[in-house]
Scaffold this active site. Structure first.
Site, short mmCIF file in Angstrom:
data_model
loop_
_atom_site.label_atom_id
_atom_site.label_comp_id
_atom_site.label_asym_id
_atom_site.label_seq_id
_atom_site.Cartn_x
_atom_site.Cartn_y
_atom_site.Cartn_z
N GLU A 34 12.86 13.03 6.90
CA GLU A 34 12.80 14.56 6.68
C GLU A 34 14.29 14.97 7.24
OE1 GLU A 34 11.28 16.28 4.46
OE2 GLU A 34 9.92 14.51 4.05
N ASP A 65 16.27 8.06 3.35
CA ASP A 65 15.89 6.60 3.45
C ASP A 65 16.71 5.95 4.56
OD1 ASP A 65 13.22 7.18 2.51
OD2 ASP A 65 13.62 5.92 0.77
ZN LIG Z 1 12.74 12.88 0.89
#
Ligand SMILES: [Zn+2]
Length: 422
Positions: free
Chosen positions: A285, A365
């Site tokens: 996030e 990621d």
């Molecule tokens: Zn995301």
């Protein structure tokens, strides 16, 4: 001229329906076929039990079959609204309701827009009820009571009035008072309004629907704070939200801008994940934030908004469009027609926005893996989220390319595995 407008609209409308419907059917068949072959993406074959895989397929198929009917139902409602004479009738009734009040010209437009919003909200109730209390309940996700459902709807209605009335008033006034370039003024106003909503949503609106408590002292909190500090992510706090009040689905997000930025973890997520996995989700996030994804998305949306408002300003001077749908030309009728008719155009922007969003997911990621110098926690968090939420492991490639804002779990995990760790 009116007939030509109607014919073009119906052509585009049918094409959109055909694409949407076909993609869903393809996906249903594809998922069923993978199940009969007992095909599970390689990485997941050791992580998910045959029973869990079966359940995820059942859930995907149930949602897809339901989508088939909601698609048909939604199309019928749109056609009824556009061609039954309802728009013209509502326009007259709204004029009557607003008549006794001062500024009744704007009042007329506001009652018309909100009235139509109400028509669509009511029309959506049957499918919404089935989705919540039928489908989601059958797979053990729904935690919502009927009482809470009604309270939620009433709160949403009050909010729509509190926010919608002043918003529509200003937009209609700008259209009226700002002459030829009203659309630039409207663009400035709507953009400012969106920023204001981003600021007040976490502090004033969200707490009306959910309880937010500072994440309790402990390893998870300490490690998230240490991570935020290391990355240089300034936050006004980390909160746990009682998502379990409505659904067993789990999630995490951050919201707000500048100093009001806060991290929110669903209680369901805190319960389901290990500390390592929770930290990985947060690192992902924060990656969105560090790489300015939210800002980039806002800019892209702003460009579409500006183009849309410009097109709207051109349509204002084109009476046949109004007549085709049984309306007398007016600013509020233009607003409503524009939002009803822009579907077939914005429909094709969806896949591009999803493509951009999927790229952002890969980048976030990648950021999480680099920050943690380890890919395992992110991989495990993804497996955990996928299994617990019964996500579709084998979507049809066209379906996911078109509809998915996130790459499939298998795609994300393969990308993480080849992502450099530092
Ligand atoms: Zn995301």
């Amino acid at each position: 001229m009116e007939w030509l407008i109607i014919a073009v609209f119906l052509g585009l409308f049918t094409l959109e329906f055909f694409i949407e419907f076909t993609l869903n059917e393809l996906n249903l068949r594809y998922v069923s076929a993978r199940r009969s072959e007992k095909f599970i993406p390689a990485y997941f074959s050791e992580k998910i039990s045959p029973a869990e895989f079966d359940k995820s397929v059942e859930y995907t198929l149930a949602k897809g079959r339901f989508a088939r009917w909601t698609e048909i139902y939604g199309r019928c409602i749109a056609l009824i609204v556009l061609f039954s004479g309802l728009l013209g009738w509502l326009d007259q009734v709204s004029a009557g309701i607003a008549q006794p009040f001062p500024l009744n010209l704007y009042g007329h437009g506001i009652v018309f827009c909100l009235g139509l919003g109400l028509v669509f909200s009511f029309a959506g109730i049957p499918t919404d009820l089935y989705s919540t209390f039928g489908l989601e309940a059958r797979f053990g996700f729904n935690k919502m009571t009927v009482g809470l459902y009604i309270v939620d709807k009433l709160k949403a209605l009050i909010l729509a009035l509190l926010i919608g009335i002043p918003f529509l008033f200003v937009v209609l006034w700008l259209m009226d008072a700002m002459g030829h370039y009203w659309w630039i003024w409207a663009f400035a106003f709507i953009s400012g309004f969106q920023l204001l909503m981003i600021v007040i949503f976490p502090t004033f609106i969200a707490p009306w629907f959910n309880k937010f408590e500072p994440l309790k002292e402990g390893e998870l909190r300490n490690r998230i704070l240490a991570l935020a500090d290391r990355i240089g992510f300034k936050t006004s706090g980390i909160y746990a939200m009682d998502g379990s009040k409505r659904s067993a689905h789990s999630n995490a997000y951050f919201t707000g801008i500048g100093k009001t930025k806060r991290i929110v973890l669903f209680d369901t997520l805190i319960e389901q994940m290990t500390v390592d996995q929770g930290v990985a989700v947060l690192a992902h996030e924060m990656g969105h934030y560090k790489m300015k994804h939210i800002r980039r998305m806002l800019i892209v949306q702003s460009i579409f908004l500006l183009i849309g408002l410009y097109i709207l300003s051109l349509l204002l001077d084109y009476p046949p469009l109004f007549l085709a749908f049984g309306l007398i030309p007016s600013h509020h009728a233009a607003l409503v027609l524009f939002s009803l008719l822009s579907g077939p155009a914005t429909f094709y922007l969806g896949p591009f926005m999803n493509l951009l969003s999927r790229r952002h997911e890969y980048e976030a990621d990648h950021f999480a893996v680099q920050t943690l110098r380890d890919g395992k926690p992110m991989e495990e968090a993804l497996v955990n989220l996928t299994v617990k939420n019964l996500a579709n492991l084998t979507p049809h490639p066209w379906y996911s390319a078109y509809h998915y804002s996130h790459p499939t779990p298998a795609e994300r995990i393969s990308a993480i595995q080849i992502s450099p760790k530092s």
